[in-house]
Design a protein around this motif. Structure first.
Motif, PDB file in Angstrom:
ATOM      1  N   UNK A  45      -9.713  -0.492   5.423  1.00  0.00           N
ATOM      2  CA  UNK A  45      -9.108  -1.507   6.293  1.00  0.00           C
ATOM      3  C   UNK A  45      -7.762  -1.918   5.727  1.00  0.00           C
ATOM      4  N   UNK A  46      -7.020  -2.683   6.513  1.00  0.00           N
ATOM      5  CA  UNK A  46      -5.694  -3.138   6.090  1.00  0.00           C
ATOM      6  C   UNK A  46      -5.743  -3.977   4.816  1.00  0.00           C
ATOM      7  N   UNK A  47      -6.862  -4.636   4.556  1.00  0.00           N
ATOM      8  CA  UNK A  47      -6.983  -5.463   3.352  1.00  0.00           C
ATOM      9  C   UNK A  47      -6.872  -4.627   2.081  1.00  0.00           C
ATOM     10  N   UNK A  48      -7.182  -3.346   2.181  1.00  0.00           N
ATOM     11  CA  UNK A  48      -7.192  -2.483   0.995  1.00  0.00           C
ATOM     12  C   UNK A  48      -6.108  -1.413   1.026  1.00  0.00           C
ATOM     13  N   UNK A  49      -5.219  -1.489   1.995  1.00  0.00           N
ATOM     14  CA  UNK A  49      -4.162  -0.480   2.094  1.00  0.00           C
ATOM     15  C   UNK A  49      -3.014  -0.842   1.155  1.00  0.00           C
ATOM     16  N   UNK A  50      -2.447   0.149   0.501  1.00  0.00           N
ATOM     17  CA  UNK A  50      -1.340  -0.085  -0.425  1.00  0.00           C
ATOM     18  C   UNK A  50      -0.055  -0.211   0.389  1.00  0.00           C
ATOM     19  N   UNK A  51       0.606  -1.370   0.323  1.00  0.00           N
ATOM     20  CA  UNK A  51       1.862  -1.523   1.058  1.00  0.00           C
ATOM     21  C   UNK A  51       2.971  -0.720   0.378  1.00  0.00           C
ATOM     22  N   UNK A  59      -7.220   1.236  -1.648  1.00  0.00           N
ATOM     23  CA  UNK A  59      -7.748   0.986  -2.988  1.00  0.00           C
ATOM     24  C   UNK A  59      -8.562  -0.294  -2.952  1.00  0.00           C
ATOM     25  N   UNK A  60      -9.735  -0.246  -3.563  1.00  0.00           N
ATOM     26  CA  UNK A  60     -10.437  -1.514  -3.752  1.00  0.00           C
ATOM     27  C   UNK A  60     -11.016  -1.562  -5.158  1.00  0.00           C
ATOM     28  N   UNK A  61     -11.043  -2.770  -5.725  1.00  0.00           N
ATOM     29  CA  UNK A  61     -11.546  -2.954  -7.079  1.00  0.00           C
ATOM     30  C   UNK A  61     -12.979  -3.480  -7.072  1.00  0.00           C
ATOM     31  N   UNK A  62     -13.667  -3.205  -8.143  1.00  0.00           N
ATOM     32  CA  UNK A  62     -15.000  -3.781  -8.341  1.00  0.00           C
ATOM     33  C   UNK A  62     -15.030  -4.307  -9.771  1.00  0.00           C
TER      34      UNK A  62
END
Length: 138
Positions: A45-51, A59-62
């Motif tokens: 989703x856009x929340x995890x897209x690299x601008x 990219x998402x972190x855990x």
């Protein structure tokens, strides 16, 4: 024992020094991208897209037990390889280590010399996003 960010960078520099030319280096980057685990659809989703990337990169972190692990995907093979190499360097380290890491290996393996300006900007955006996740872990 867990390797430090700088030890992982040294390994990558050695791996790339064994490759003869940029065609081999690009092929190796693509292979690294192919080794990324599948990216979960719900995180696409856009929340995890690299601008700032010409290609789409998610990219998402855990955060677990004080260490960040990153998951990523891209719609192009080379970009997927670039994010894979960054994830290899940063994953499983503390937010503080990631936020303060110097990434000299990018220059040493010659990425900034052989990537187009738009790909260099995208690589910089990927690094910034990973380090921002580390500066503001959730």
């Amino acid at each position: 024992m867990k390797k430090s960010v700088s030890e992982i960078q040294k390994e990558i520099i050695e791996e790339f020094s064994d490759l003869q030319d940029w065609e081999e280096k690009f092929q190796y980057l693509i292979e690294l991208g192919d080794e990324l685990p599948p990216y979960p659809e719900e995180k696409r989703s856009d929340a995890y897209i690299v601008p700032g990337c010409q290609s789409k990169v998610w990219v998402y972190p855990k955060l677990e037990n004080g260490a960040l692990t990153f998951f990523a995907d891209s719609d192009t093979a080379l970009t997927k390889g670039l994010i894979a190499i960054l994830i290899r360097v940063f994953s499983d380290h503390s937010p503080e280590e990631i936020a303060n890491a110097s990434l000299g290996f990018i220059e040493e393996i010659g990425l900034s010399k052989f990537l187009s300006i738009s790909r260099r900007n995208g690589l910089s955006s990927m690094v910034n996003m990973l380090q921002n996740f580390a500066k503001h872990p959730q």
